[in-house]
Design a protein around this motif. Structure first.
Motif, PDB file in Angstrom:
ATOM      1  N   LYS A   1      -2.743  12.060  -7.888  1.00  0.00           N
ATOM      2  CA  LYS A   1      -1.812  12.122  -6.766  1.00  0.00           C
ATOM      3  C   LYS A   1      -0.749  13.174  -7.013  1.00  0.00           C
ATOM      4  O   LYS A   1      -0.283  13.360  -8.133  1.00  0.00           O
TER       5      LYS A   1
ATOM      6  N   ASN B   1       0.829  -1.210   0.000  1.00  0.00           N
ATOM      7  CA  ASN B   1       0.000   0.000   0.000  1.00  0.00           C
ATOM      8  C   ASN B   1       0.857   1.250   0.000  1.00  0.00           C
ATOM      9  O   ASN B   1       0.553   2.221  -0.706  1.00  0.00           O
ATOM     10  N   ARG B   2       1.923   1.249   0.767  1.00  0.00           N
ATOM     11  CA  ARG B   2       2.802   2.418   0.795  1.00  0.00           C
ATOM     12  C   ARG B   2       3.530   2.581  -0.536  1.00  0.00           C
ATOM     13  O   ARG B   2       3.731   3.707  -0.996  1.00  0.00           O
TER      14      ARG B   2
ATOM     15  N   GLU C   1       2.362   1.694  -3.449  1.00  0.00           N
ATOM     16  CA  GLU C   1       1.353   2.206  -4.377  1.00  0.00           C
ATOM     17  C   GLU C   1       1.100   3.691  -4.147  1.00  0.00           C
ATOM     18  O   GLU C   1       0.927   4.444  -5.093  1.00  0.00           O
ATOM     19  N   SER C   2       1.091   4.126  -2.907  1.00  0.00           N
ATOM     20  CA  SER C   2       0.828   5.535  -2.628  1.00  0.00           C
ATOM     21  C   SER C   2       2.009   6.420  -3.011  1.00  0.00           C
ATOM     22  O   SER C   2       1.838   7.624  -3.208  1.00  0.00           O
TER      23      SER C   2
END
Length: 128
Positions: free
Chosen positions: A125, A114-115, A117-118
């Motif tokens: 973004k 998840n990190r 991907e962020s």
């Protein structure tokens, strides 16, 4: 009959066994072998990490995500990591702590993914 993970000696066994698989794996091995020249310090840090994670023993210091952030990792790499981890635990142990270790590894992989991907930019973004 297999036993459960009961302490540091069991952690050393599964960490050593797991990372031996990682080093030989055709998908994730090259990624880690390119950045880790001397595996022993990494293994020792992982003994402390898992001892803290599973048994609450103080001593681990570090930021695991920061070490992994520069690596070219994708979903398939995390899936392989979890597969090898679970396989190693299942080969060596059974019981509540073994289940907990696999659960924690899966959660850590999900959090890292998840990190990752962020961190990727995109139309929705802003990366600063």
């Amino acid at each position: 009959m297999k036993i459960d993970i009961t302490g540091l000696s069991d952690i050393v066994l599964f960490v050593d066994s797991f990372y031996a698989k990682v080093q030989k794996d055709e998908l994730i091995g090259p990624i880690f072998n390119n950045v880790i020249r001397d595996w022993q310090p990494h293994l020792e840090k992982m003994y402390m990490f898992w001892n803290a994670a599973l048994f609450g023993v103080p001593g681990f210091k570090g930021n695991p995500f920061a070490k992994h952030a520069p690596l070219p990792l994708e979903l398939r790499h995390f899936e392989r990591w979890v597969l090898l981890f679970d396989e190693t635990i299942d080969e060596l142990f059974e019981g509540e702590m073994a289940i907990d270790a696999k659960k924690r590894a899966g959660l850590m992989a999900s959090m890292f993914l998840n990190r990752f991907e962020s961190m990727k930019g995109g139309a929705d973004k802003v990366v600063v």
